[in-house]
Write a protein that holds these residues in place. Structure first.
Motif, PDB file in Angstrom:
ATOM      1  N   GLY A 139      47.606  33.058  41.332  1.00 60.34           N
ATOM      2  CA  GLY A 139      46.339  33.257  40.627  1.00 60.34           C
ATOM      3  C   GLY A 139      46.497  34.239  39.486  1.00 60.34           C
ATOM      4  N   GLU A 140      45.375  34.548  38.834  1.00 62.16           N
ATOM      5  CA  GLU A 140      45.408  35.437  37.677  1.00 62.16           C
ATOM      6  C   GLU A 140      44.729  36.768  37.977  1.00 62.16           C
ATOM      7  OE1 GLU A 140      43.792  33.371  34.349  1.00 62.16           O
ATOM      8  OE2 GLU A 140      45.484  31.975  34.198  1.00 62.16           O
ATOM      9  N   ILE A 141      45.292  37.850  37.416  1.00 58.83           N
ATOM     10  CA  ILE A 141      44.719  39.190  37.549  1.00 58.83           C
ATOM     11  C   ILE A 141      44.147  39.559  36.187  1.00 58.83           C
ATOM     12  CG2 ILE A 141      45.200  41.618  38.023  1.00 58.83           C
ATOM     13  CD1 ILE A 141      47.550  40.655  39.776  1.00 58.83           C
ATOM     14  N   LEU A 142      42.834  39.664  36.076  1.00 62.69           N
ATOM     15  CA  LEU A 142      42.183  39.943  34.799  1.00 62.69           C
ATOM     16  C   LEU A 142      42.125  41.451  34.563  1.00 62.69           C
ATOM     17  CD1 LEU A 142      39.306  37.331  35.070  1.00 62.69           C
ATOM     18  CD2 LEU A 142      41.481  37.090  33.891  1.00 62.69           C
ATOM     19  N   GLY A 143      42.438  41.864  33.356  1.00 65.21           N
ATOM     20  CA  GLY A 143      42.445  43.289  33.025  1.00 65.21           C
ATOM     21  C   GLY A 143      43.799  43.905  33.302  1.00 65.21           C
ATOM     22  N   HIS A 144      44.185  44.890  32.491  1.00 62.58           N
ATOM     23  CA  HIS A 144      45.479  45.541  32.660  1.00 62.58           C
ATOM     24  C   HIS A 144      45.384  46.570  33.782  1.00 62.58           C
ATOM     25  CE1 HIS A 144      47.714  44.344  28.831  1.00 62.58           C
ATOM     26  NE2 HIS A 144      46.640  43.578  28.920  1.00 62.58           N
TER      27      HIS A 144
END
Length: 234
Positions: free
Chosen positions: A205-210
């Protein structure tokens, strides 16, 4: 020629952080680095049956906090915690800092890249057909929630005279997407015909934000992520 980047190094400080977390200057740096390498090597060599994925070392003040991520924490802890105390005393001899051990249980080893790669390597050593081992790992990962997986095997596959590379991919594995949570690992199988290298990429999946600590936070969240500290078990 293609220019390949390691998925872990590419995403450092974006959605994951280092496995060794401390700061030192001058000669202290090389001494602490040697200690880290020695402790990791000792843990991996003396506990192969514990299915260890990674060892995270942190050094706040004069303390050395070692976190071992394993699929079978009971092997490390031992009966009534006897083995874990023995391991702690052995690690304490390798460093001048006060050692604290933390065992974290991986509840879904089928979607941990290191354990998947090592599992395939173990099967190749036992002369299991490489295609069967790869396909089984791909199916298990997708069934347990991975959004995509890619496995590559290179070497004298099946005892062939000429080395070659075979790979399988199912689902999405977006290597150029920096926010993608890509779990990458390598393993080596020492077979009768020679060395076979295994690489695995698992997209979760994707992790949004640094957020450099995002990956660790996901792993330590309660049941939903499938990982919990072994010390919480009753």
């Amino acid at each position: 020629m293609g220019h390949k980047s390691n998925p872990i190094g590419l995403r450092l400080q974006i959605n994951r952080t280092w496995d060794s977390r401390w700061y030192a200057e001058g000669r202290n740096y090389q001494n602490l680095l040697r200690e880290d390498l020695a402790m990791r090597k000792f843990i991996m060599e003396h506990l192969p049956q514990a299915a260890i994925s990674k060892v995270v070392i942190e050094r706040p003040a004069k303390t050395c906090r070692v976190s071992i991520y394993a699929a079978r924490p009971g092997v490390i802890i031992g009966k009534k915690g006897a083995d874990i105390e023995k391991l702690r005393s052995q690690l304490a001899k390798m460093t001048s800092s006060d050692v604290k051990l933390n065992i974290v249980e991986i509840r879904k080893p089928e979607i941990d890249s290191k354990l998947v790669a090592q599992g395939i390597a173990d099967q190749l050593v036992r002369r299991v057909a490489f295609r069967r081992a790869m396909k089984r790992a791909v199916q298990s990962a997708l069934r347990l929630g991975a959004e995509g997986i890619k496995i590559t095997c290179g070497g004298r596959l099946g005892g062939a005279e000429i080395a070659r590379v075979e790979w399988y991919r199912e689902g999405r594995v977006p290597l150029h997407t920096l926010r993608a949570h890509i779990d990458y690992a390598e393993a080596v199988a020492h077979t009768a015909y020679g060395v076979i290298g295994i690489k695995t990429w698992i997209f979760k999946g994707e992790i949004l934000g640094h957020d450099p600590m995002a990956q660790d936070r996901l792993m330590l969240e309660a049941q939903t992520s499938g990982v919990r500290p072994a010390s919480d078990r009753r």
